[in-house]
Design an enzyme around this catalytic site. Structure first.
Site, PDB file in Angstrom:
ATOM      1  N   GLN A 101       1.511  -1.204   0.259  1.00  0.00           N
ATOM      2  CA  GLN A 101       0.176   0.103  -0.289  1.00  0.00           C
ATOM      3  C   GLN A 101       0.691   1.477  -0.202  1.00  0.00           C
ATOM      4  O   GLN A 101       0.892   2.817  -0.394  1.00  0.00           O
ATOM      5  CB  GLN A 101      -0.516  -0.428   1.202  1.00  0.00           C
ATOM      6  N   HIS A 119      -1.920   1.082  -3.527  1.00  0.00           N
ATOM      7  CA  HIS A 119      -2.152   2.894  -4.192  1.00  0.00           C
ATOM      8  C   HIS A 119      -1.185   3.600  -4.877  1.00  0.00           C
ATOM      9  O   HIS A 119      -1.283   5.143  -4.468  1.00  0.00           O
ATOM     10  CB  HIS A 119      -2.269   3.210  -2.750  1.00  0.00           C
ATOM     11  N   GLY A 188       2.783  -4.601   8.673  1.00  0.00           N
ATOM     12  CA  GLY A 188       2.536  -2.828   9.466  1.00  0.00           C
ATOM     13  C   GLY A 188       1.454  -2.481   8.956  1.00  0.00           C
ATOM     14  O   GLY A 188       1.661  -1.776   7.825  1.00  0.00           O
ATOM     15  N   THR A 189       0.419  -3.160   8.568  1.00  0.00           N
ATOM     16  CA  THR A 189      -1.143  -2.184   8.147  1.00  0.00           C
ATOM     17  C   THR A 189      -2.377  -2.139   8.763  1.00  0.00           C
ATOM     18  O   THR A 189      -2.250  -3.445   9.607  1.00  0.00           O
ATOM     19  CB  THR A 189      -1.222  -3.154   7.095  1.00  0.00           C
ATOM     20  N   SER A 190      -3.284  -1.272   9.595  1.00  0.00           N
ATOM     21  CA  SER A 190      -3.632  -1.068  10.554  1.00  0.00           C
ATOM     22  C   SER A 190      -4.682  -2.633   9.432  1.00  0.00           C
ATOM     23  O   SER A 190      -5.880  -2.219  10.909  1.00  0.00           O
ATOM     24  CB  SER A 190      -4.431   0.078  10.158  1.00  0.00           C
TER      25      SER A 190
HETATM   26  P1  OAD Z   1      -1.594   2.709   8.662  1.00  0.00           P
HETATM   27  O1  OAD Z   1      -0.831   4.304   9.150  1.00  0.00           O
HETATM   28  O2  OAD Z   1      -3.377   2.841   9.253  1.00  0.00           O
HETATM   29  O3  OAD Z   1      -0.722   0.902  10.020  1.00  0.00           O
HETATM   30  C1  OAD Z   1      -0.131   1.565  10.221  1.00  0.00           C
HETATM   31  C2  OAD Z   1      -0.096  -0.167  11.112  1.00  0.00           C
HETATM   32  O4  OAD Z   1       1.667   0.258  10.876  1.00  0.00           O
HETATM   33  C3  OAD Z   1      -0.167   0.249  12.257  1.00  0.00           C
HETATM   34  O5  OAD Z   1      -0.944  -0.838  12.509  1.00  0.00           O
HETATM   35  C4  OAD Z   1       0.909   0.020  13.607  1.00  0.00           C
HETATM   36  O6  OAD Z   1       1.215   0.084  14.363  1.00  0.00           O
HETATM   37  C5  OAD Z   1       2.155  -0.510  12.032  1.00  0.00           C
HETATM   38  N1  OAD Z   1       3.426  -0.149  12.835  1.00  0.00           N
HETATM   39  C6  OAD Z   1       3.578   1.289  12.350  1.00  0.00           C
HETATM   40  N2  OAD Z   1       5.379   1.063  12.931  1.00  0.00           N
HETATM   41  C7  OAD Z   1       5.860  -0.709  13.045  1.00  0.00           C
HETATM   42  C8  OAD Z   1       7.170  -0.853  12.851  1.00  0.00           C
HETATM   43  N3  OAD Z   1       8.270  -0.024  13.141  1.00  0.00           N
HETATM   44  N4  OAD Z   1       7.045  -2.476  13.386  1.00  0.00           N
HETATM   45  C9  OAD Z   1       5.312  -2.798  13.079  1.00  0.00           C
HETATM   46  N5  OAD Z   1       4.553  -2.473  12.798  1.00  0.00           N
HETATM   47  C10 OAD Z   1       4.455  -0.761  12.696  1.00  0.00           C
HETATM   48  O7  OAD Z   1      -1.058   2.655   7.290  1.00  0.00           O
HETATM   49  P2  OAD Z   1      -1.956   1.186   6.626  1.00  0.00           P
HETATM   50  O8  OAD Z   1      -1.974   0.482   7.182  1.00  0.00           O
HETATM   51  O9  OAD Z   1      -0.723   1.461   5.431  1.00  0.00           O
HETATM   52  O10 OAD Z   1      -3.670   4.931   1.327  1.00  0.00           O
HETATM   53  O11 OAD Z   1      -2.644   2.222   5.831  1.00  0.00           O
HETATM   54  C11 OAD Z   1      -3.511   2.346   4.798  1.00  0.00           C
HETATM   55  C12 OAD Z   1      -3.848   3.205   3.879  1.00  0.00           C
HETATM   56  O12 OAD Z   1      -4.217   4.294   4.003  1.00  0.00           O
HETATM   57  C13 OAD Z   1      -2.905   3.919   2.792  1.00  0.00           C
HETATM   58  O13 OAD Z   1      -2.030   3.032   2.380  1.00  0.00           O
HETATM   59  C14 OAD Z   1      -3.248   5.671   2.628  1.00  0.00           C
HETATM   60  C15 OAD Z   1      -3.506   5.656   3.717  1.00  0.00           C
HETATM   61  O14 OAD Z   1      -5.062   6.731   3.567  1.00  0.00           O
HETATM   62  C16 OAD Z   1      -3.681   6.081   1.083  1.00  0.00           C
HETATM   63  O15 OAD Z   1      -2.336   6.580   0.539  1.00  0.00           O
HETATM   64  C17 OAD Z   1      -4.628   5.749  -0.484  1.00  0.00           C
END
Ligand code: OAD
Length: 244
Positions: A101, A119, A188-190
């Site tokens: 993503q 994305h 590493g995705t929410s």
């Molecule tokens: P999020 O910011 O929603 O989630 C990030 C995730 O990474 C969370 O669950 C954290 O707990 C985890 N995390 C952070 N640091 C970490 C580490 N060092 N090791 C392991 N886990 C870690 O980001 P995404 O899930 O990527 O879309 O968000 C999805 C989409 O929402 C993005 O691609 C973007 C956004 O709106 C668009 O721009 C279309």
């Protein structure tokens, strides 16, 4: 934890095909902010202003200044051990697909090849009028907002904004790779933004083993086979098997 790491390593060692889905968490250790964490981008900015076609039409300069800031930040960042562990995994497995993503291009910089950018990619631009598309790595940008070489129309970043459609062929490619895999790794995705959020659940539904790595439990964690809590840069290098 050591036991879970050994278990994950055994599962990956036995698998012939692996699909990985990554989110902002894997790039956090490279110094790129996530979206929803404490210092997340969506805590400081309203995604309706920045990540929608309507917001862009209202104020393209504002949106491009935001993306310019992100391009400048990303241009100084490098892949971290989590990214490199996935390069190793691609090298040793006959079937490997990396669905990301992230728009930062760090997986490609690290050396992964079979990547689906769900994305988009911040280094590409597309004309709103004639659909001309180009790679553009200029930092700083020569003009904000940038315009099309072909027709002078307005260029937008080739990233998927809220309410944009992801091409069906891209979704198909993700589903096919899940079907061809024995194991799916969710990194590493929410798990909040669709369609990525459902991919691990689809993998479970069709009988695949799903392993998640995250700093904390996500909403889908209870449905997965194995959940490893910690930093991707610490955990991924430990679970990659040495050979096929
Ligand atoms: P999020 O910011 O929603 O989630 C990030 C995730 O990474 C969370 O669950 C954290 O707990 C985890 N995390 C952070 N640091 C970490 C580490 N060092 N090791 C392991 N886990 C870690 O980001 P995404 O899930 O990527 O879309 O968000 C999805 C989409 O929402 C993005 O691609 C973007 C956004 O709106 C668009 O721009 C279309």
């Amino acid at each position: 934890m050591e036991e879970l790491i050994q278990k994950a390593k055994e599962i990956l060692s036995r698998a012939r095909g692996i699909t990985v889905l990554t989110g902002a968490g894997i790039s956090a250790e490279s110094g790129i902010p996530t979206f929803r964490g404490e210092d997340g981008l969506w805590k400081k900015y309203n995604p309706e202003d920045i990540d929608t076609a309507d917001g862009f039409r209202r104020n393209p300069k504002y949106v491009w200044e935001w993306y310019y800031g992100l391009r400048e930040l990303i241009s100084k960042k490098e892949p971290n051990p989590g990214h490199y562990a996935l390069v190793m995994l691609e090298k040793i497995k006959p079937y490997f697909t990396l669905i990301t993503q992230n728009i930062d291009d760090l997986h490609r910089t690290a050396g992964n090849a079979n990547i689906i950018e769900l994305h988009g990619n911040i280094w590409w631009m597309r004309c709103m009028d004639c659909s001309y598309i180009e790679e553009n790595r200029e930092v700083p940008l020569a003009e904000i907002p940038p315009t099309c070489k072909n027709c002078s129309g307005l260029l937008r970043p080739v990233v998927v904004w809220f309410r944009d459609n992801i091409p069906l062929s891209t979704i198909d490619a993700c589903l096919l790779s899940i079907e061809d895999s024995d194991v799916m790794l969710i990194v590493g995705t929410s798990g909040i933004v669709e369609p990525a959020a459902s991919m691990g659940l689809i993998a479970k539904h069709v009988g695949k083993t799903v392993i998640e790595i995250n700093l904390e439990e996500s909403i889908n964690s209870p449905k997965y086979d194995l959940v490893l809590l910690g930093k991707t840069g610490d955990i991924l290098p430990k679970i990659i098997p040495i050979n096929k």
